[in-house]
Design a protein around this motif. Structure first.
Motif, PDB file in Angstrom:
ATOM      1  N   VAL A 317      50.544  20.062 -19.709  1.00 19.83           N
ATOM      2  CA  VAL A 317      49.864  19.398 -20.830  1.00 19.83           C
ATOM      3  C   VAL A 317      50.122  20.136 -22.137  1.00 19.83           C
ATOM      4  O   VAL A 317      50.412  19.531 -23.180  1.00 19.83           O
ATOM      5  CB  VAL A 317      48.345  19.300 -20.545  1.00 19.83           C
ATOM      6  N   VAL A 318      50.042  21.471 -22.088  1.00 16.41           N
ATOM      7  CA  VAL A 318      50.222  22.252 -23.309  1.00 16.41           C
ATOM      8  C   VAL A 318      51.664  22.172 -23.803  1.00 16.41           C
ATOM      9  O   VAL A 318      51.927  22.052 -25.009  1.00 16.41           O
ATOM     10  CB  VAL A 318      49.817  23.724 -23.060  1.00 16.41           C
ATOM     11  N   MET A 319      52.631  22.221 -22.849  1.00 15.86           N
ATOM     12  CA  MET A 319      54.042  22.266 -23.235  1.00 15.86           C
ATOM     13  C   MET A 319      54.628  20.891 -23.542  1.00 15.86           C
ATOM     14  O   MET A 319      55.475  20.745 -24.420  1.00 15.86           O
ATOM     15  CB  MET A 319      54.862  22.913 -22.109  1.00 15.86           C
ATOM     16  N   ARG A 320      54.174  19.855 -22.818  1.00 15.29           N
ATOM     17  CA  ARG A 320      54.842  18.565 -22.903  1.00 15.29           C
ATOM     18  C   ARG A 320      53.970  17.433 -23.426  1.00 15.29           C
ATOM     19  O   ARG A 320      54.481  16.355 -23.693  1.00 15.29           O
ATOM     20  CB  ARG A 320      55.353  18.171 -21.507  1.00 15.29           C
ATOM     21  N   ALA A 321      52.681  17.639 -23.526  1.00 17.60           N
ATOM     22  CA  ALA A 321      51.799  16.540 -23.946  1.00 17.60           C
ATOM     23  C   ALA A 321      50.882  17.028 -25.053  1.00 17.60           C
ATOM     24  O   ALA A 321      49.685  17.197 -24.854  1.00 17.60           O
ATOM     25  CB  ALA A 321      50.986  16.024 -22.762  1.00 17.60           C
ATOM     26  N   ARG A 322      51.479  17.262 -26.234  1.00 19.41           N
ATOM     27  CA  ARG A 322      50.670  17.706 -27.373  1.00 19.41           C
ATOM     28  C   ARG A 322      49.631  16.624 -27.700  1.00 19.41           C
ATOM     29  O   ARG A 322      49.976  15.489 -27.988  1.00 19.41           O
ATOM     30  CB  ARG A 322      51.563  17.953 -28.588  1.00 19.41           C
ATOM     31  N   GLY A 323      48.376  16.975 -27.622  1.00 22.25           N
ATOM     32  CA  GLY A 323      47.315  15.993 -27.801  1.00 22.25           C
ATOM     33  C   GLY A 323      46.533  15.764 -26.521  1.00 22.25           C
ATOM     34  O   GLY A 323      45.539  15.045 -26.529  1.00 22.25           O
ATOM     35  N   GLY A 324      47.004  16.370 -25.403  1.00 25.49           N
ATOM     36  CA  GLY A 324      46.245  16.339 -24.165  1.00 25.49           C
ATOM     37  C   GLY A 324      46.355  15.030 -23.390  1.00 25.49           C
ATOM     38  O   GLY A 324      47.182  14.157 -23.693  1.00 25.49           O
ATOM     39  N   VAL A 325      45.490  14.929 -22.377  1.00 29.48           N
ATOM     40  CA  VAL A 325      45.501  13.751 -21.507  1.00 29.48           C
ATOM     41  C   VAL A 325      45.200  12.488 -22.299  1.00 29.48           C
ATOM     42  O   VAL A 325      45.748  11.421 -22.016  1.00 29.48           O
ATOM     43  CB  VAL A 325      44.473  13.927 -20.365  1.00 29.48           C
ATOM     44  N   ARG A 326      44.344  12.614 -23.300  1.00 28.70           N
ATOM     45  CA  ARG A 326      44.018  11.439 -24.114  1.00 28.70           C
ATOM     46  C   ARG A 326      45.277  10.886 -24.780  1.00 28.70           C
ATOM     47  O   ARG A 326      45.471   9.669 -24.853  1.00 28.70           O
ATOM     48  CB  ARG A 326      42.986  11.809 -25.174  1.00 28.70           C
ATOM     49  N   LEU A 328      48.307  11.184 -23.622  1.00 26.88           N
ATOM     50  CA  LEU A 328      49.103  10.557 -22.566  1.00 26.88           C
ATOM     51  C   LEU A 328      48.599   9.152 -22.270  1.00 26.88           C
ATOM     52  O   LEU A 328      49.384   8.217 -22.098  1.00 26.88           O
ATOM     53  CB  LEU A 328      49.031  11.415 -21.292  1.00 26.88           C
ATOM     54  N   ILE A 329      47.267   9.000 -22.200  1.00 28.95           N
ATOM     55  CA  ILE A 329      46.683   7.679 -21.947  1.00 28.95           C
ATOM     56  C   ILE A 329      47.034   6.714 -23.076  1.00 28.95           C
ATOM     57  O   ILE A 329      47.394   5.552 -22.837  1.00 28.95           O
ATOM     58  CB  ILE A 329      45.157   7.795 -21.779  1.00 28.95           C
ATOM     59  N   ALA A 330      46.958   7.214 -24.318  1.00 30.77           N
ATOM     60  CA  ALA A 330      47.308   6.361 -25.463  1.00 30.77           C
ATOM     61  C   ALA A 330      48.773   5.957 -25.414  1.00 30.77           C
ATOM     62  O   ALA A 330      49.125   4.820 -25.728  1.00 30.77           O
ATOM     63  CB  ALA A 330      46.997   7.104 -26.760  1.00 30.77           C
ATOM     64  N   ALA A 331      49.653   6.895 -24.994  1.00 30.90           N
ATOM     65  CA  ALA A 331      51.084   6.585 -24.905  1.00 30.90           C
ATOM     66  C   ALA A 331      51.343   5.548 -23.822  1.00 30.90           C
ATOM     67  O   ALA A 331      52.156   4.634 -24.006  1.00 30.90           O
ATOM     68  CB  ALA A 331      51.868   7.863 -24.620  1.00 30.90           C
TER      69      ALA A 331
END
Length: 341
Positions: A317-326, A328-331
């Motif tokens: 999450v820290v390395m690949r999903a800047r902005g966290g799980v939220r 990822l859900i938005a994406a």
């Protein structure tokens, strides 16, 4: 104030997230019925923990994501809220008074406001001293205060010491059977809904804009006549109040409090929930609390080394999903046409 950048961006709650929040509230209201129908009543208890930790993490996120203050001692207020409930219940059971002055009670309409007030008072004292520092010093001094409170309650043998306090019955609410876990869930859901509605209003208020402005450019805010110390102190107290509320709810849910609620590892868990869900977002900490607790439950059922799996997820999450799980859900939501704007 903080030299460590965990706050790459903060957003005001818009209309679309609030519409999603309403849909989530409806789904959460139906959860106990669905869980019982599917044969998984334990899901209700898991959801209750998520709601409570979501309140605590969102309180931390208010000063971290919106205010730029990295507190590593927020578990102190979480534990204080729990101990207010526990101590008042013990005095009620023993028919004694706290310090010879305050009688005990088992009424939630009294214990919850008391927990909030006491946590806020501790936050005012700790914040008044901690906010005179900055950066790493601020992190360390908040951690130091939390550890001092941890060892203070470990030494309080009259209130259980390191064994903690057992609360035989959850606090009473008029007209409700608080022995029923589903009732406790709905009480926590109602309080969480009110909490996040109030937090959304606070973030969008002029006060919230000042806090956000101080995080972005303190020098410019000072030039506009803003006194950073006073604003940050009020934000710190409000954040402590939220954590104290969560601690009081957790004490009622578990019917148990212990110094572990104040340990630095608990502060670390709250930080992980915020980072996992999305720093500087209204519902990110709640999503982070859900992700953390679900991962903990699933991974712990497979291996005792569940922290290794959690660490790998956090690393991703820290390395690949800047902005966290939220984020990822938005994406993922953006892949579907007709999504809410």
């Amino acid at each position: 104030m903080a030299d460590i950048d965990l706050t790459h961006g903060a957003e005001a709650p818009g209309r679309a997230p609030l519409l999603w929040a309403f849909a989530a509230l409806v789904a959460l209201a139906a959860l106990p019925t669905l869980a019982s129908a599917l044969g998984y009543p334990a899901l209700t208890s898991l959801a209750t923990r998520i709601l409570i930790y979501g309140i605590a993490a969102a309180s931390l996120n208010f000063i971290l994501g919106y205010g730029g203050l990295v507190s590593f001692g927020h578990a102190a207020f979480f534990g204080i809220g729990g101990y207010v409930v526990g101590i008042l219940y013990q005095n009620y059971s023993d028919e004694t008074t706290f310090l010879g002055l305050v009688p005990g009670t088992n009424q939630m309409l009294i214990t919850l406001p008391a927990a909030v007030l006491v946590a806020g008072a501790f936050a005012a004292v700790i914040g008044a001293l901690s906010l005179r520092t900055g950066g790493v010093q601020f992190i360390m001094i908040t951690l130091a205060f939390a550890q001092m409170l941890f060892f203070l309650f470990v030494s309080l043998k009259a209130y259980g010491g390191d064994d903690g306090l057992i609360i035989r019955r959850a606090n009473e609410l008029p007209g409700l059977n608080m022995r029923d876990k589903e009732v406790v869930y709905y009480v926590c859901l109602g309080i969480a809904a009110l909490f996040f509605a109030g937090l959304a209003r606070l973030i969008r208020s002029p006060f919230g804009n000042v806090i956000n402005g101080l995080r972005q450019n303190e020098r410019r805010m000072v030039a506009l006549g803003v006194a950073p110390y006073r604003y940050r102190l009020v934000a710190f107290v409000l954040s402590g109040v939220g954590a104290g509320l969560a601690g009081a709810l957790m004490a009622n849910f578990l019917r148990f409090v212990s110094p572990d609620m104040m340990h630095w590892t608990k502060s670390g868990e709250l930080l992980i929930m915020v980072i996992l869900g999305g720093v500087g977002t209204l519902f990110g900490p709640l999503i982070g609390a859900a992700a953390y607790l679900v991962l903990e439950t699933l991974l712990a059922s497979w291996t005792e080394y569940w922290q290794l799996g959690l660490g790998l997820v956090l690393l991703f999450v820290v390395m690949r999903a800047r902005g966290g799980v939220r984020a990822l859900i938005a994406a993922l939501g953006a892949l579907f046409p007709g999504r809410p704007k």
